[in-house]
Structures are given as structure tokens and as C-alpha cells.
Write a protein that holds these residues in place. Structure first.
Motif, PDB file in Angstrom:
ATOM      1  N   VAL A 174     -26.960 -33.174   1.366  1.00 41.97           N
ATOM      2  CA  VAL A 174     -25.855 -32.271   1.021  1.00 41.97           C
ATOM      3  C   VAL A 174     -26.273 -30.821   1.248  1.00 41.97           C
ATOM      4  O   VAL A 174     -25.521 -30.011   1.810  1.00 41.97           O
ATOM      5  CB  VAL A 174     -25.424 -32.483  -0.445  1.00 41.97           C
ATOM      6  CG1 VAL A 174     -24.370 -31.463  -0.851  1.00 41.97           C
ATOM      7  CG2 VAL A 174     -24.887 -33.903  -0.635  1.00 41.97           C
ATOM      8  N   PHE A 175     -27.481 -30.474   0.827  1.00 39.29           N
ATOM      9  CA  PHE A 175     -27.996 -29.112   0.984  1.00 39.29           C
ATOM     10  C   PHE A 175     -28.092 -28.726   2.449  1.00 39.29           C
ATOM     11  O   PHE A 175     -27.673 -27.638   2.864  1.00 39.29           O
ATOM     12  CB  PHE A 175     -29.351 -29.006   0.297  1.00 39.29           C
ATOM     13  CG  PHE A 175     -29.968 -27.635   0.358  1.00 39.29           C
ATOM     14  CD1 PHE A 175     -29.308 -26.532  -0.158  1.00 39.29           C
ATOM     15  CD2 PHE A 175     -31.218 -27.455   0.921  1.00 39.29           C
ATOM     16  CE1 PHE A 175     -29.879 -25.260  -0.108  1.00 39.29           C
ATOM     17  CE2 PHE A 175     -31.800 -26.197   0.969  1.00 39.29           C
ATOM     18  CZ  PHE A 175     -31.131 -25.102   0.458  1.00 39.29           C
ATOM     19  N   HIS A 176     -28.634 -29.619   3.275  1.00 40.79           N
ATOM     20  CA  HIS A 176     -28.757 -29.329   4.702  1.00 40.79           C
ATOM     21  C   HIS A 176     -27.390 -29.239   5.363  1.00 40.79           C
ATOM     22  O   HIS A 176     -27.151 -28.377   6.210  1.00 40.79           O
ATOM     23  CB  HIS A 176     -29.593 -30.412   5.387  1.00 40.79           C
ATOM     24  CG  HIS A 176     -31.047 -30.351   5.057  1.00 40.79           C
ATOM     25  ND1 HIS A 176     -31.996 -31.103   5.712  1.00 40.79           N
ATOM     26  CD2 HIS A 176     -31.727 -29.633   4.123  1.00 40.79           C
ATOM     27  CE1 HIS A 176     -33.194 -30.851   5.201  1.00 40.79           C
ATOM     28  NE2 HIS A 176     -33.047 -29.963   4.237  1.00 40.79           N
ATOM     29  N   GLY A 177     -26.493 -30.135   4.979  1.00 31.69           N
ATOM     30  CA  GLY A 177     -25.165 -30.114   5.574  1.00 31.69           C
ATOM     31  C   GLY A 177     -24.387 -28.859   5.247  1.00 31.69           C
ATOM     32  O   GLY A 177     -23.559 -28.401   6.046  1.00 31.69           O
ATOM     33  N   ALA A 178     -24.637 -28.267   4.067  1.00 33.85           N
ATOM     34  CA  ALA A 178     -23.927 -27.056   3.653  1.00 33.85           C
ATOM     35  C   ALA A 178     -24.480 -25.801   4.303  1.00 33.85           C
ATOM     36  O   ALA A 178     -23.826 -24.751   4.271  1.00 33.85           O
ATOM     37  CB  ALA A 178     -23.991 -26.916   2.131  1.00 33.85           C
ATOM     38  N   ASN A 179     -25.666 -25.886   4.882  1.00 31.41           N
ATOM     39  CA  ASN A 179     -26.281 -24.734   5.536  1.00 31.41           C
ATOM     40  C   ASN A 179     -25.589 -24.485   6.880  1.00 31.41           C
ATOM     41  O   ASN A 179     -25.599 -25.355   7.743  1.00 31.41           O
ATOM     42  CB  ASN A 179     -27.766 -25.001   5.758  1.00 31.41           C
ATOM     43  CG  ASN A 179     -28.502 -23.780   6.275  1.00 31.41           C
ATOM     44  OD1 ASN A 179     -27.906 -22.831   6.781  1.00 31.41           O
ATOM     45  ND2 ASN A 179     -29.820 -23.808   6.170  1.00 31.41           N
ATOM     46  N   PRO A 180     -24.986 -23.320   7.095  1.00 29.07           N
ATOM     47  CA  PRO A 180     -24.304 -23.059   8.366  1.00 29.07           C
ATOM     48  C   PRO A 180     -25.201 -23.232   9.581  1.00 29.07           C
ATOM     49  O   PRO A 180     -24.739 -23.629  10.652  1.00 29.07           O
ATOM     50  CB  PRO A 180     -23.847 -21.591   8.220  1.00 29.07           C
ATOM     51  CG  PRO A 180     -23.803 -21.341   6.756  1.00 29.07           C
ATOM     52  CD  PRO A 180     -24.883 -22.181   6.158  1.00 29.07           C
ATOM     53  N   ALA A 181     -26.498 -22.942   9.419  1.00 27.12           N
ATOM     54  CA  ALA A 181     -27.420 -23.033  10.542  1.00 27.12           C
ATOM     55  C   ALA A 181     -27.657 -24.467  11.007  1.00 27.12           C
ATOM     56  O   ALA A 181     -28.150 -24.692  12.116  1.00 27.12           O
ATOM     57  CB  ALA A 181     -28.762 -22.397  10.171  1.00 27.12           C
ATOM     58  N   MET A 182     -27.325 -25.439  10.172  1.00 24.92           N
ATOM     59  CA  MET A 182     -27.551 -26.834  10.535  1.00 24.92           C
ATOM     60  C   MET A 182     -26.395 -27.441  11.334  1.00 24.92           C
ATOM     61  O   MET A 182     -26.498 -28.586  11.763  1.00 24.92           O
ATOM     62  CB  MET A 182     -27.801 -27.677   9.285  1.00 24.92           C
ATOM     63  CG  MET A 182     -29.069 -27.350   8.530  1.00 24.92           C
ATOM     64  SD  MET A 182     -30.606 -27.664   9.441  1.00 24.92           S
ATOM     65  CE  MET A 182     -31.057 -25.981   9.879  1.00 24.92           C
ATOM     66  N   GLY A 183     -25.280 -26.715  11.518  1.00 23.44           N
ATOM     67  CA  GLY A 183     -24.297 -27.242  12.443  1.00 23.44           C
ATOM     68  C   GLY A 183     -22.822 -27.055  12.146  1.00 23.44           C
ATOM     69  O   GLY A 183     -22.020 -27.012  13.075  1.00 23.44           O
ATOM     70  N   TRP A 184     -22.427 -26.967  10.871  1.00 27.45           N
ATOM     71  CA  TRP A 184     -20.989 -26.931  10.623  1.00 27.45           C
ATOM     72  C   TRP A 184     -20.353 -25.655  11.161  1.00 27.45           C
ATOM     73  O   TRP A 184     -19.200 -25.672  11.624  1.00 27.45           O
ATOM     74  CB  TRP A 184     -20.675 -27.109   9.140  1.00 27.45           C
ATOM     75  CG  TRP A 184     -20.980 -25.971   8.210  1.00 27.45           C
ATOM     76  CD1 TRP A 184     -22.038 -25.879   7.358  1.00 27.45           C
ATOM     77  CD2 TRP A 184     -20.205 -24.775   8.010  1.00 27.45           C
ATOM     78  NE1 TRP A 184     -21.978 -24.704   6.647  1.00 27.45           N
ATOM     79  CE2 TRP A 184     -20.859 -24.008   7.019  1.00 27.45           C
ATOM     80  CE3 TRP A 184     -19.021 -24.284   8.563  1.00 27.45           C
ATOM     81  CZ2 TRP A 184     -20.387 -22.779   6.583  1.00 27.45           C
ATOM     82  CZ3 TRP A 184     -18.537 -23.059   8.131  1.00 27.45           C
ATOM     83  CH2 TRP A 184     -19.211 -22.322   7.153  1.00 27.45           C
TER      84      TRP A 184
END
Length: 212
Positions: free
Chosen positions: A20-30
Motif C-alpha cells: 500500500v505504501f509503495h503504491g501510494a508513492n507517486p514515484a512508483m507509477g500512479w
């Protein structure tokens, strides 16, 4: 196998939380997926960007977790705790001093391979997989099977679960930003994930060293 998962449920919960933390990070893709969707005016374009982003993230995560699995079978537990803790804190320091100079850029016309490579590089440069290596420590010690094969199997399961949660979180935020919020969301007060990310690296490294 069920006993193994029951005994390490807190560790697997940490894997889900990190997803969840990684997914919420803009730098990881969203952020990138949303930008593609907005530029092309197409929700399918946004959705098509998600699989390669997830694949690249998974490749980076698996590289680090499998490395931790192998190290866990060779090094004493105490030494491994100190090694991983020092790596995490050192990586946070590197991000603070040099991270802004190494932005990975890719155009909006990038294909599947380009997006996957971009995602893998971003996850690696941010230390996403490194952040998960300490999670492997209790799993390595109790993995079903023997030797490297057993721990590598667990590292693969960890990477798959983490990636699925990251993908789900990325998709939800990207779709919400595309449909309702827009990229102005970042200007209106999105969390400063650079500072939060580095803080998480330092905190994790400190806890790992204390546990050793």
C-alpha cells in the motif's frame, strides 16, 4: 505450509502494508499512469500502463528479496541484521544527498518494455526492494523446505503478494486522480513522499539493527 503462514502472519501483514505504501508513492507509477491517461484522454491507456509498471516493480523487488534469501542462508543472523540496517540507513543518506540528481525520465510514448524498465529503475533507485529485505529475515529462518530453494520460494511469494497489493493501490489512486482529482492533487497538498520514504528507510534500518 499453513502453519508457516500462521506463525509469520505479522510479517505477511507488513508485506501487504508495504505494498500500500509503495503504491501510494507517486514515484512508483500512479502519477505516470495518470499522466498518460490524461494526455491521451483515455482510461484504457491508463489501465494499459499498469501491467508493465507492476512488472518492473516486481522485478526490482524480487532481485532484492531473493538476495536477502540467499544471504540469510549464508550469514549469521546478527551479522545480517547489521548489514541490512546499515544498507537501509546508507541508502536513505544517498537519497537525501544525491537522489534528486538521478531522476529516471521516459517519454509518454514509451511502450511496454520502456515502462517496465522505467518502473524497475525507479523502484531500484528508491530502494523499494531494499526496504523489504528485512522482512525476509524471519521468513528465511522458518521457510518450509531446506536451504536456498526454500527461502527463494518464499521470496517469490513475498514479491508476488507485494506486487499485487502495490498494483491494486496504484490502480485505485491513478483512476481516482484521472476521473475525479486530476494532477492538481499534488499541488494542493499531496504528502511529501521523498521525506516520508527516507524516514521509512532510516526507521526500518534502525529497527533491524536493534533486533540484531
Amino acid at each position: 505450509m499453513n502453519d508457516f503462514f500462521d506463525a509469520h502472519w505479522q510479517t505477511w501483514a507488513a508485506v501487504i502494508a508495504s505494498g500500500v505504501f509503495h503504491g501510494a508513492n507517486p514515484a512508483m507509477g500512479w502519477l505516470f499512469a495518470t499522466a498518460i491517461g490524461l494526455q491521451r484522454g483515455s482510461r484504457p491507456a491508463l489501465l494499459m500502463a499498469l501491467p508493465p509498471i507492476a512488472l518492473g516493480h516486481a522485478a526490482s523487488i524480487l532481485l532484492f528479496t531473493s538476495s536477502a534469501a540467499i544471504l540469510g542462508t549464508w550469514l549469521p543472523t546478527g551479522g545480517l541484521h547489521w548489514l541490512l540496517g546499515a544498507l537501509l540507513i546508507g541508502w536513505a543518506a544517498w537519497q537525501q544527498i544525491y537522489g534528486h540528481r538521478h531522476r529516471v525520465r521516459v517519454g509518454m510514448t514509451a511502450g511496454f518494455a520502456g515502462l517496465a524498465a522505467w518502473s524497475a529503475l525507479m523502484a531500484t533507485l528508491h530502494g523499494a526492494g531494499l526496504m523489504l529485505m528485512p522482512v525476509m529475515l524471519p521468513l528465511c529462518s522458518g521457510a518450509p523446505g531446506t536451504g536456498v530453494a526454500g527461502t527463494l520460494s518464499v521470496s517469490l511469494q513475498l514479491a508476488v503478494l507485494h506486487t499485487l497489493v502495490t498494483l491494486a493501490t496504484t490502480a485505485l489512486i491513478a483512476l481516482a486522480a484521472y476521473q475525479y482529482l486530476g494532477l492538481g492533487l499534488l499541488r494542493r497538498g499531496w504528502i511529501n513522499f521523498d521525506w516520508l520514504w527516507r524516514g521509512a528507510l532510516v526507521a526500518t534500518g534502525t529497527l533491524v539493527m536493534a533486533a540484531g
